[in-house]
Design a protein around this motif. Sequence first.
Motif, PDB file in Angstrom:
ATOM      1  N   ARG A  25      -0.135   3.706   1.602  1.00 30.89           N
ATOM      2  CA  ARG A  25       0.151   4.134   0.231  1.00 30.89           C
ATOM      3  C   ARG A  25       1.560   4.705   0.131  1.00 30.89           C
ATOM      4  O   ARG A  25       2.266   4.466  -0.851  1.00 30.89           O
ATOM      5  N   SER A  26       1.950   5.474   1.129  1.00 28.33           N
ATOM      6  CA  SER A  26       3.293   6.058   1.122  1.00 28.33           C
ATOM      7  C   SER A  26       4.366   4.974   1.139  1.00 28.33           C
ATOM      8  O   SER A  26       5.365   5.060   0.408  1.00 28.33           O
ATOM      9  N   ILE A  27       4.164   3.953   1.959  1.00 27.75           N
ATOM     10  CA  ILE A  27       5.134   2.857   2.030  1.00 27.75           C
ATOM     11  C   ILE A  27       5.194   2.103   0.703  1.00 27.75           C
ATOM     12  O   ILE A  27       6.274   1.743   0.228  1.00 27.75           O
ATOM     13  N   LEU A  28       4.018   1.875   0.095  1.00 23.60           N
ATOM     14  CA  LEU A  28       3.977   1.154  -1.173  1.00 23.60           C
ATOM     15  C   LEU A  28       4.708   1.937  -2.273  1.00 23.60           C
ATOM     16  O   LEU A  28       5.513   1.362  -3.024  1.00 23.60           O
ATOM     17  N   THR A  30       7.009   4.240  -1.874  1.00 24.91           N
ATOM     18  CA  THR A  30       8.436   4.265  -1.560  1.00 24.91           C
ATOM     19  C   THR A  30       9.108   2.946  -1.933  1.00 24.91           C
ATOM     20  O   THR A  30      10.218   2.929  -2.483  1.00 24.91           O
ATOM     21  N   ALA A  31       8.434   1.835  -1.667  1.00 22.61           N
ATOM     22  CA  ALA A  31       9.007   0.524  -2.001  1.00 22.61           C
ATOM     23  C   ALA A  31       9.168   0.370  -3.511  1.00 22.61           C
ATOM     24  O   ALA A  31      10.186  -0.139  -3.992  1.00 22.61           O
ATOM     25  N   ILE A  32       8.166   0.815  -4.266  1.00 23.85           N
ATOM     26  CA  ILE A  32       8.262   0.723  -5.727  1.00 23.85           C
ATOM     27  C   ILE A  32       9.413   1.570  -6.246  1.00 23.85           C
ATOM     28  O   ILE A  32      10.185   1.143  -7.120  1.00 23.85           O
ATOM     29  N   LEU A  33       9.541   2.781  -5.709  1.00 26.63           N
ATOM     30  CA  LEU A  33      10.629   3.661  -6.139  1.00 26.63           C
ATOM     31  C   LEU A  33      11.993   3.072  -5.794  1.00 26.63           C
ATOM     32  O   LEU A  33      12.951   3.193  -6.570  1.00 26.63           O
ATOM     33  N   LEU A  34      12.088   2.425  -4.640  1.00 31.54           N
ATOM     34  CA  LEU A  34      13.349   1.779  -4.266  1.00 31.54           C
ATOM     35  C   LEU A  34      13.688   0.641  -5.216  1.00 31.54           C
ATOM     36  O   LEU A  34      14.851   0.474  -5.607  1.00 31.54           O
ATOM     37  N   LEU A  38      16.971   0.497  -7.543  1.00 26.76           N
ATOM     38  CA  LEU A  38      17.892  -0.640  -7.518  1.00 26.76           C
ATOM     39  C   LEU A  38      18.076  -1.233  -8.907  1.00 26.76           C
ATOM     40  O   LEU A  38      19.182  -1.646  -9.279  1.00 26.76           O
ATOM     41  N   TYR A  39      17.000  -1.287  -9.678  1.00 22.38           N
ATOM     42  CA  TYR A  39      17.074  -1.843 -11.035  1.00 22.38           C
ATOM     43  C   TYR A  39      18.091  -1.088 -11.887  1.00 22.38           C
ATOM     44  O   TYR A  39      18.804  -1.688 -12.702  1.00 22.38           O
ATOM     45  N   PHE A  40      18.169   0.237 -11.697  1.00 18.69           N
ATOM     46  CA  PHE A  40      19.094   1.034 -12.485  1.00 18.69           C
ATOM     47  C   PHE A  40      20.482   1.150 -11.850  1.00 18.69           C
ATOM     48  O   PHE A  40      21.479   1.287 -12.563  1.00 18.69           O
TER      49      PHE A  40
END
Length: 298
Positions: A25-28, A30-34, A38-40
């Motif tokens: 869950r932590s990796i998921l 973190t990946a979403i936040l990254l 990046l989008y912004f």
Amino acid sequence: MSAATVTDSVASGGRNRRPGQSAGRSILVTAILLLVALYFLVPVYWVVVAATKTTEDLFATNGFWFGQTFALFANVREVVAYDGGIFLRWFANSVLYSGVGALLATYFAAAGGYALSRYQFRGRNLVFGTILGGVLVPGTATALPMFLLFSELGLANTYWSVLIPSVVSPFGLFLCRIYADASVSPSLLEAARLDGASELRIFHTVGLRILTPALVTVFLFQLVGIWNNYFLPLVMLADQDLYPITLGLNNWRSQTDRLPEFYELTTGGVLLSVIPLAIAMIVLQRFWRGGLTEGAVK
């Protein structure tokens, strides 16, 4: 079931949670936040890189890497000096529109939200609902009626035609009322009244201080909204000396087809236009942190 049994069940549930699940869950997350970051950040990075290039390098090199010639300072000098320094005039106009407009909008939103939250009077919810309905009305729908009204008043093509609509923030009033309901204690206001303080003094010395995190949020939303506003100045203004940055940069961009050197002016101007918003965010974010931790320790 005894209290000890419940405690043992909760404890065993915590122990039965596998470490792999928490790590996954932590990796998921973190990946979403990254991805969101990046989008912004990618468009901002592209603006920074593009502002360092000449027109030739802008089209002949990779868009996400620097060109052969580092022309950032030359581009900035050209932006500031072009047409007698018209960009500085647009920059000052944007500071005026967004700074004064956001400050007044925040104050009026705080006053209205505080009054609707702390004072009981007939029709309070009707007034709040009517104002809140303004959130549902897009600015583009009201721009033309406002232009016709301001034309009748002789205010079109003046600073007032952009400033006056900017001091109204229905969302800010909604946020201030909700925050006041949760944070401004009636007993605190009553104590101030017993000490002989007037209602205006209570609002300015007690209410505004408690509402600080909400006020910072309203101010930043309004600041960014006015700074990036394009349609309202486009409808209201005809004099180039009254343009904000958004309208001025679009004027430059429209000339790139026949004058390619305007690419350098546009990319350099866009970079300079981002800096004030970044500074405002960095300076004011500490008030958010203070508001989030306020009351955590009693």
